[in-house]
Design an enzyme around this catalytic site. Structure first.
Site, PDB file in Angstrom:
ATOM      1  N   ASN A  17      -6.335  -8.811  -1.601  1.00  0.00           N
ATOM      2  CA  ASN A  17      -6.111  -7.792  -2.632  1.00  0.00           C
ATOM      3  C   ASN A  17      -4.712  -7.204  -2.509  1.00  0.00           C
ATOM      4  O   ASN A  17      -4.156  -7.080  -1.413  1.00  0.00           O
ATOM      5  CB  ASN A  17      -7.195  -6.709  -2.597  1.00  0.00           C
ATOM      6  CG  ASN A  17      -7.374  -6.045  -1.246  1.00  0.00           C
ATOM      7  OD1 ASN A  17      -7.112  -6.639  -0.215  1.00  0.00           O
ATOM      8  ND2 ASN A  17      -7.820  -4.803  -1.259  1.00  0.00           N
ATOM      9  N   VAL A  18      -4.157  -6.851  -3.663  1.00  0.00           N
ATOM     10  CA  VAL A  18      -2.801  -6.290  -3.749  1.00  0.00           C
ATOM     11  C   VAL A  18      -2.901  -5.054  -4.646  1.00  0.00           C
ATOM     12  O   VAL A  18      -3.056  -5.185  -5.870  1.00  0.00           O
ATOM     13  CB  VAL A  18      -1.805  -7.311  -4.335  1.00  0.00           C
ATOM     14  CG1 VAL A  18      -0.400  -6.712  -4.382  1.00  0.00           C
ATOM     15  CG2 VAL A  18      -1.801  -8.598  -3.506  1.00  0.00           C
ATOM     16  N   GLU A  19      -2.854  -3.887  -4.035  1.00  0.00           N
ATOM     17  CA  GLU A  19      -3.106  -2.647  -4.784  1.00  0.00           C
ATOM     18  C   GLU A  19      -1.840  -2.100  -5.438  1.00  0.00           C
ATOM     19  O   GLU A  19      -0.716  -2.570  -5.174  1.00  0.00           O
ATOM     20  CB  GLU A  19      -3.752  -1.623  -3.850  1.00  0.00           C
ATOM     21  CG  GLU A  19      -5.106  -2.113  -3.376  1.00  0.00           C
ATOM     22  CD  GLU A  19      -5.897  -1.067  -2.604  1.00  0.00           C
ATOM     23  OE1 GLU A  19      -5.322  -0.053  -2.168  1.00  0.00           O
ATOM     24  OE2 GLU A  19      -7.116  -1.288  -2.452  1.00  0.00           O
TER      25      GLU A  19
ATOM     26  N   CYS B 136      -7.507  -7.935  -7.352  1.00  0.00           N
ATOM     27  CA  CYS B 136      -8.544  -8.310  -6.390  1.00  0.00           C
ATOM     28  C   CYS B 136      -8.126  -9.574  -5.624  1.00  0.00           C
ATOM     29  O   CYS B 136      -7.329 -10.384  -6.117  1.00  0.00           O
ATOM     30  CB  CYS B 136      -9.857  -8.589  -7.104  1.00  0.00           C
ATOM     31  SG  CYS B 136     -10.690  -7.115  -7.728  1.00  0.00           S
TER      32      CYS B 136
ATOM     33  N   GLU C 224      -9.789 -12.200  -5.176  1.00  0.00           N
ATOM     34  CA  GLU C 224     -10.195 -13.422  -5.880  1.00  0.00           C
ATOM     35  C   GLU C 224      -9.183 -13.797  -6.957  1.00  0.00           C
ATOM     36  O   GLU C 224      -9.000 -14.973  -7.270  1.00  0.00           O
ATOM     37  CB  GLU C 224     -11.584 -13.228  -6.509  1.00  0.00           C
ATOM     38  CG  GLU C 224     -12.702 -12.981  -5.502  1.00  0.00           C
ATOM     39  CD  GLU C 224     -12.862 -11.495  -5.138  1.00  0.00           C
ATOM     40  OE1 GLU C 224     -11.908 -10.707  -5.291  1.00  0.00           O
ATOM     41  OE2 GLU C 224     -13.967 -11.141  -4.693  1.00  0.00           O
TER      42      GLU C 224
ATOM     43  N   CYS D  58     -16.556  -8.665  -7.479  1.00  0.00           N
ATOM     44  CA  CYS D  58     -16.932  -7.784  -8.596  1.00  0.00           C
ATOM     45  C   CYS D  58     -17.220  -8.647  -9.833  1.00  0.00           C
ATOM     46  O   CYS D  58     -16.993  -9.863  -9.834  1.00  0.00           O
ATOM     47  CB  CYS D  58     -15.813  -6.777  -8.867  1.00  0.00           C
ATOM     48  SG  CYS D  58     -14.306  -7.508  -9.540  1.00  0.00           S
TER      49      CYS D  58
ATOM     50  N   CYS E  47     -14.315 -10.692 -11.188  1.00  0.00           N
ATOM     51  CA  CYS E  47     -13.990 -11.826 -10.317  1.00  0.00           C
ATOM     52  C   CYS E  47     -15.042 -12.920 -10.395  1.00  0.00           C
ATOM     53  O   CYS E  47     -14.729 -14.099 -10.213  1.00  0.00           O
ATOM     54  CB  CYS E  47     -13.790 -11.339  -8.886  1.00  0.00           C
ATOM     55  SG  CYS E  47     -12.269 -10.376  -8.720  1.00  0.00           S
TER      56      CYS E  47
HETATM   57  N1  THU Z   1     -11.567  -5.761  -4.530  1.00  0.00           N
HETATM   58  C1  THU Z   1     -11.385  -7.101  -4.383  1.00  0.00           C
HETATM   59  O1  THU Z   1     -10.380  -7.551  -3.821  1.00  0.00           O
HETATM   60  N2  THU Z   1     -12.327  -7.939  -4.885  1.00  0.00           N
HETATM   61  C2  THU Z   1     -13.448  -7.538  -5.560  1.00  0.00           C
HETATM   62  O2  THU Z   1     -14.209  -8.371  -6.008  1.00  0.00           O
HETATM   63  C3  THU Z   1     -13.718  -6.116  -5.716  1.00  0.00           C
HETATM   64  C4  THU Z   1     -12.712  -5.179  -5.173  1.00  0.00           C
HETATM   65  C5  THU Z   1     -10.546  -4.866  -4.016  1.00  0.00           C
HETATM   66  C6  THU Z   1      -9.780  -4.100  -5.040  1.00  0.00           C
HETATM   67  C7  THU Z   1      -9.294  -2.904  -4.264  1.00  0.00           C
HETATM   68  O3  THU Z   1      -8.038  -3.232  -3.684  1.00  0.00           O
HETATM   69  C8  THU Z   1     -10.319  -2.726  -3.155  1.00  0.00           C
HETATM   70  O4  THU Z   1     -11.131  -3.890  -3.197  1.00  0.00           O
HETATM   71  C9  THU Z   1     -11.187  -1.501  -3.306  1.00  0.00           C
HETATM   72  O5  THU Z   1     -11.819  -1.481  -4.526  1.00  0.00           O
END
Ligand code: THU
Length: 126
Positions: free
Chosen positions: A46-48, A57, A59, A90, A93
């Protein structure tokens, strides 16, 4: 098909990918790893973003890696936190996995190995 998939290695690849996450806001490291039909394993983290809703996300990053590193189709997917906990993709994804893996793509879930079709019935499809 199940017997050809090294789930232990796939889970481990997901944990290693999670260590590369950029997650200063949630502090949740997420890693995804997929075994592809051409034998390759691709990963993502994940890259926020400061604008939280723009965060990517793991994925999604993995989907980009699939295309950038030679293509193919997802056969089996595992998602893990940096601490090694099993995480489920999620809804968005799941659509992405369905698009690039098809309905029979397998996922590691708390209830065992399941197809994406089971986890996302009646997915949007072209
Ligand atoms: N996140 C994912 O990387 N994949 C998912 O399927 C759901 C959420 C990440 C996004 C965010 O950086 C962190 O989880 C918290 O929500």
């Amino acid at each position: 098909m199940n017997t050809r998939i090294d789930w232990v290695a796939l889970r481990s690849a997901a944990v290693q990918a999670a260590a590369l996450a950029y997650c200063p806001y949630s502090l949740l490291q997420v890693g995804a790893a997929a075994l592809c039909d051409n034998g390759r394993t691709v990963i993502g983290c994940n890259v926020e973003n400061a604008s939280y809703g723009l965060s990517l996300c793991a994925e999604c990053a993995m989907a980009g890696q699939l295309r950038l590193s030679g293509g193919g189709r997802f056969m089996a997917v595992a998602c893990r936190s940096g601490a090694g906990e099993l995480l489920m993709p999620c809804g968005r994804c799941r659509e992405i996995i369905h698009e690039l893996g098809g309905p029979s793509c397998l996922l590691d879930t708390p209830h065992g190995i399941r197809s994406i079709e089971e986890l996302l019935p009646d997915a949007f499809s072209s």
